[in-house]
Enzyme design. Structure first.
Site, PDB file in Angstrom:
ATOM      1  N   ASP A   7       0.877  -1.177   0.000  1.00 45.72           N
ATOM      2  CA  ASP A   7       0.000   0.000   0.000  1.00 45.72           C
ATOM      3  C   ASP A   7       0.912   1.224   0.000  1.00 45.72           C
ATOM      4  O   ASP A   7       2.139   1.104  -0.175  1.00 45.72           O
ATOM      5  CB  ASP A   7      -0.996  -0.038   1.178  1.00 45.72           C
ATOM      6  CG  ASP A   7      -0.360   0.259   2.524  1.00 45.72           C
ATOM      7  OD1 ASP A   7       0.901   0.385   2.596  1.00 45.72           O
ATOM      8  OD2 ASP A   7      -1.101   0.364   3.524  1.00 45.72           O
ATOM      9  N   HIS A   8       0.326   2.410   0.204  1.00 43.86           N
ATOM     10  CA  HIS A   8       1.120   3.650   0.187  1.00 43.86           C
ATOM     11  C   HIS A   8       2.205   3.642   1.269  1.00 43.86           C
ATOM     12  O   HIS A   8       3.280   4.193   1.061  1.00 43.86           O
ATOM     13  CB  HIS A   8       0.207   4.867   0.342  1.00 43.86           C
ATOM     14  CG  HIS A   8      -0.712   4.764   1.520  1.00 43.86           C
ATOM     15  ND1 HIS A   8      -1.795   3.900   1.541  1.00 43.86           N
ATOM     16  CD2 HIS A   8      -0.694   5.376   2.731  1.00 43.86           C
ATOM     17  CE1 HIS A   8      -2.415   4.009   2.704  1.00 43.86           C
ATOM     18  NE2 HIS A   8      -1.758   4.890   3.448  1.00 43.86           N
ATOM     19  N   CYS A  64       3.196  -3.052   3.931  1.00 42.75           N
ATOM     20  CA  CYS A  64       2.358  -1.884   4.243  1.00 42.75           C
ATOM     21  C   CYS A  64       3.131  -1.052   5.256  1.00 42.75           C
ATOM     22  O   CYS A  64       4.351  -1.208   5.367  1.00 42.75           O
ATOM     23  CB  CYS A  64       0.957  -2.286   4.717  1.00 42.75           C
ATOM     24  SG  CYS A  64       0.863  -3.152   6.293  1.00 42.75           S
ATOM     25  N   GLY A  65       2.466  -0.166   5.958  1.00 43.22           N
ATOM     26  CA  GLY A  65       3.196   0.689   6.892  1.00 43.22           C
ATOM     27  C   GLY A  65       3.850  -0.109   8.005  1.00 43.22           C
ATOM     28  O   GLY A  65       5.046   0.029   8.286  1.00 43.22           O
ATOM     29  N   HIS A  97      10.569 -23.659   9.364  1.00 42.19           N
ATOM     30  CA  HIS A  97       9.541 -24.297  10.203  1.00 42.19           C
ATOM     31  C   HIS A  97       8.128 -24.183   9.646  1.00 42.19           C
ATOM     32  O   HIS A  97       7.333 -25.104   9.800  1.00 42.19           O
ATOM     33  CB  HIS A  97       9.541 -23.674  11.612  1.00 42.19           C
ATOM     34  CG  HIS A  97      10.776 -24.000  12.397  1.00 42.19           C
ATOM     35  ND1 HIS A  97      10.860 -23.791  13.750  1.00 42.19           N
ATOM     36  CD2 HIS A  97      11.976 -24.512  12.037  1.00 42.19           C
ATOM     37  CE1 HIS A  97      12.058 -24.157  14.181  1.00 42.19           C
ATOM     38  NE2 HIS A  97      12.758 -24.590  13.156  1.00 42.19           N
ATOM     39  N   ARG A 108       7.347   1.371   7.366  1.00 43.11           N
ATOM     40  CA  ARG A 108       7.579   2.440   8.348  1.00 43.11           C
ATOM     41  C   ARG A 108       8.266   1.905   9.603  1.00 43.11           C
ATOM     42  O   ARG A 108       8.439   2.624  10.587  1.00 43.11           O
ATOM     43  CB  ARG A 108       6.235   3.084   8.732  1.00 43.11           C
ATOM     44  CG  ARG A 108       5.580   3.812   7.568  1.00 43.11           C
ATOM     45  CD  ARG A 108       4.186   4.280   7.919  1.00 43.11           C
ATOM     46  NE  ARG A 108       3.584   4.990   6.786  1.00 43.11           N
ATOM     47  CZ  ARG A 108       2.280   5.146   6.615  1.00 43.11           C
ATOM     48  NH1 ARG A 108       1.429   4.644   7.496  1.00 43.11           N
ATOM     49  NH2 ARG A 108       1.817   5.798   5.568  1.00 43.11           N
TER      50      ARG A 108
HETATM   51  C1  RB5 Z   1      -1.918   2.929   6.316  1.00 41.41           C
HETATM   52  O1  RB5 Z   1      -1.900   4.204   6.842  1.00 41.41           O
HETATM   53  C2  RB5 Z   1      -1.524   1.890   7.366  1.00 41.41           C
HETATM   54  O2  RB5 Z   1      -2.599   1.707   8.235  1.00 41.41           O
HETATM   55  C3  RB5 Z   1      -1.138   0.613   6.700  1.00 41.41           C
HETATM   56  O3  RB5 Z   1      -0.064   0.842   5.850  1.00 41.41           O
HETATM   57  C4  RB5 Z   1      -0.705  -0.525   7.606  1.00 41.41           C
HETATM   58  O4  RB5 Z   1       0.259  -0.106   8.497  1.00 41.41           O
HETATM   59  C5  RB5 Z   1      -1.786  -1.274   8.239  1.00 41.41           C
HETATM   60  O5  RB5 Z   1      -1.566  -2.249   8.988  1.00 41.41           O
END
Ligand code: RB5
Length: 143
Positions: A7-8, A64-65, A97, A108
């Protein structure tokens, strides 16, 4: 063939992983997202997870984040064993495993250099094939 999606929140790390795949001549299919616009991670989780479950892709990488949402969503698809890993030891052990077929990471959460070490360990570790691990994996799919 590796299916990759994000995702972003995972876009920048996905670009880094794709550079690694290109450098190592590893074939992949990029399921998106392709821009920094806010999107819904289950869309990408399910697209990659279904491709892996169908055998169109041998393995998948989802970002994702945090890696959490995308791993929860991927694990809803039958036959998927998505592992959220932010360290090399977990990446190795989940292949040995759990025979995990999707690696999840949080763009992130983990830095690019460390993430590539995780990807490298995960892609280059085979399932142990031990009877006890096969038994446990089979139990995951039972009702
Ligand atoms: C998006 O803002 C964020 O919620 C997503 O990337 C992820 O971390 C969700 O688990």
């Amino acid at each position: 063939m590796i299916g990759i999606g994000c995702d972003h929140g995972g876009l920048e790390l996905k670009k880094t992983v794709i550079e690694y795949l290109n450098k190592n001549n590893i074939e992949y299919k990029d399921f998106g997202t392709y821009t920094a616009d806010s999107v819904d991670y289950p869309v990408y989780a399910k697209a990659v997870a279904k491709a892996v479950a169908k055998g169109e892709c041998k393995k998948g990488i989802l970002i994702c984040g945090t890696g959490i949402g995308i791993s929860i969503a991927a694990n809803k698809v039958k036959g998927i064993r998505a592992a959220l890993c932010h360290d090399v030891a977990s990446a190795r052990l989940t292949r040995l495993h759990n025979d995990s077929n999707i690696l999840c990471m949080g763009g992130r959460i983990i830095g690019p250099e460390h993430a590539l070490a995780v990807v490298d360990a995960w892609l280059n570790t085979d399932f142990s094939g031990d009877e006890r691990h096969i038994r446990r994996i089979n139990m995951i799919e039972e009702d």
